[in-house]
Design a protein around this motif. Structure first.
Motif, short mmCIF file in Angstrom:
data_model
loop_
_atom_site.label_atom_id
_atom_site.label_comp_id
_atom_site.label_asym_id
_atom_site.label_seq_id
_atom_site.Cartn_x
_atom_site.Cartn_y
_atom_site.Cartn_z
N ALA A 46 -11.33 -6.16 -9.10
CA ALA A 46 -10.25 -5.72 -10.00
C ALA A 46 -10.75 -5.14 -11.32
O ALA A 46 -10.24 -4.10 -11.76
CB ALA A 46 -9.27 -6.87 -10.25
N PRO A 47 -11.74 -5.73 -11.99
CA PRO A 47 -12.20 -5.12 -13.25
C PRO A 47 -12.75 -3.71 -13.07
O PRO A 47 -12.54 -2.85 -13.93
CB PRO A 47 -13.30 -6.06 -13.72
N PHE A 48 -13.41 -3.45 -11.95
CA PHE A 48 -13.93 -2.11 -11.69
C PHE A 48 -12.80 -1.11 -11.46
O PHE A 48 -12.86 0.03 -11.90
CB PHE A 48 -14.89 -2.11 -10.50
N ILE A 49 -11.77 -1.55 -10.77
CA ILE A 49 -10.63 -0.67 -10.51
C ILE A 49 -9.95 -0.29 -11.82
O ILE A 49 -9.68 0.88 -12.08
CB ILE A 49 -9.64 -1.34 -9.55
N PHE A 50 -9.68 -1.27 -12.65
CA PHE A 50 -8.96 -0.98 -13.88
C PHE A 50 -9.85 -0.34 -14.94
O PHE A 50 -9.36 0.37 -15.81
CB PHE A 50 -8.24 -2.23 -14.38
N ALA A 51 -11.15 -0.57 -14.88
CA ALA A 51 -12.07 0.16 -15.76
C ALA A 51 -12.11 1.63 -15.38
O ALA A 51 -12.24 2.51 -16.24
CB ALA A 51 -13.47 -0.44 -15.70
N ALA B 63 1.21 -2.49 -10.61
CA ALA B 63 1.70 -3.64 -9.85
C ALA B 63 1.35 -3.50 -8.36
O ALA B 63 1.01 -4.48 -7.70
CB ALA B 63 3.20 -3.77 -10.03
N ALA B 64 1.42 -2.29 -7.85
CA ALA B 64 1.09 -2.06 -6.44
C ALA B 64 -0.39 -2.29 -6.17
O ALA B 64 -0.76 -2.77 -5.10
CB ALA B 64 1.49 -0.65 -6.04
N MET C 219 0.82 -1.18 0.00
CA MET C 219 0.00 0.00 0.00
C MET C 219 0.88 1.26 0.00
O MET C 219 0.53 2.24 -0.63
CB MET C 219 -0.92 -0.04 1.22
N ARG C 220 1.99 1.19 0.70
CA ARG C 220 2.90 2.35 0.71
C ARG C 220 3.47 2.63 -0.67
O ARG C 220 3.62 3.78 -1.06
CB ARG C 220 4.03 2.12 1.71
N VAL C 221 3.78 1.56 -1.41
CA VAL C 221 4.30 1.74 -2.77
C VAL C 221 3.26 2.40 -3.66
O VAL C 221 3.56 3.30 -4.44
CB VAL C 221 4.76 0.38 -3.36
N GLU D 48 4.63 6.12 -12.49
CA GLU D 48 3.36 5.49 -12.84
C GLU D 48 3.51 3.99 -13.08
O GLU D 48 2.54 3.24 -12.94
CB GLU D 48 2.78 6.15 -14.08
N GLY D 49 4.69 3.55 -13.44
CA GLY D 49 4.90 2.13 -13.70
C GLY D 49 4.71 1.26 -12.48
O GLY D 49 4.33 0.09 -12.58
#
Length: 108
Positions: free
Chosen positions: A63-68, A44-45, A1-3, A39-40
């Motif tokens: 996960a799909p909602f986050i990346f959408a 991954a974080a 979470m810190r990353v 941003e890279g």
């Protein structure tokens, strides 16, 4: 979470100073390199945070909602950047979004 939080924070700072750095080509390239590095780590974080804080079944549903949301944010940013640039100045988009939505330059 810190990353993840560090990635978002550093990316916001880097994009906020972009209008100043775009005065010269060398500093613009430097800004883009630092922005890409910051941003890279973000994607991954997010996967790491989902893995650590959620059950696998819930993580697969969230996960799909986050990346959408990433693509919806890009769409809203690109649509509104033209209106903001027309009414204010092009540099205002960097300060409003804290990210790189400059329509005057090519994407890397």
């Amino acid at each position: 979470m810190r990353v993840f939080l560090a990635s978002v924070g550093i990316s916001s700072i880097i994009h906020s100073v972009a209008p100043v750095m775009f005065q010269r080509f060398e500093t613009a390239v430097t800004q883009r390199v630092f922005a890409g590095l910051a941003e890279g780590l973000c994607e991954a974080a997010v996967y790491g945070a989902l893995n650590e804080y959620m059950l696998p079944k819930k993580s697969a549903r969230v996960a799909p909602f986050i990346f959408a949301g990433i693509y919806i944010g890009q769409f809203v940013g690109l649509i509104s950047t033209g209106f903001i640039s027309e009414r204010l100045v092009w540099k205002a988009t960097f300060y409003i979004f804290g990210e790189d939505n400059n329509p005057d330059k090519d994407c890397f």
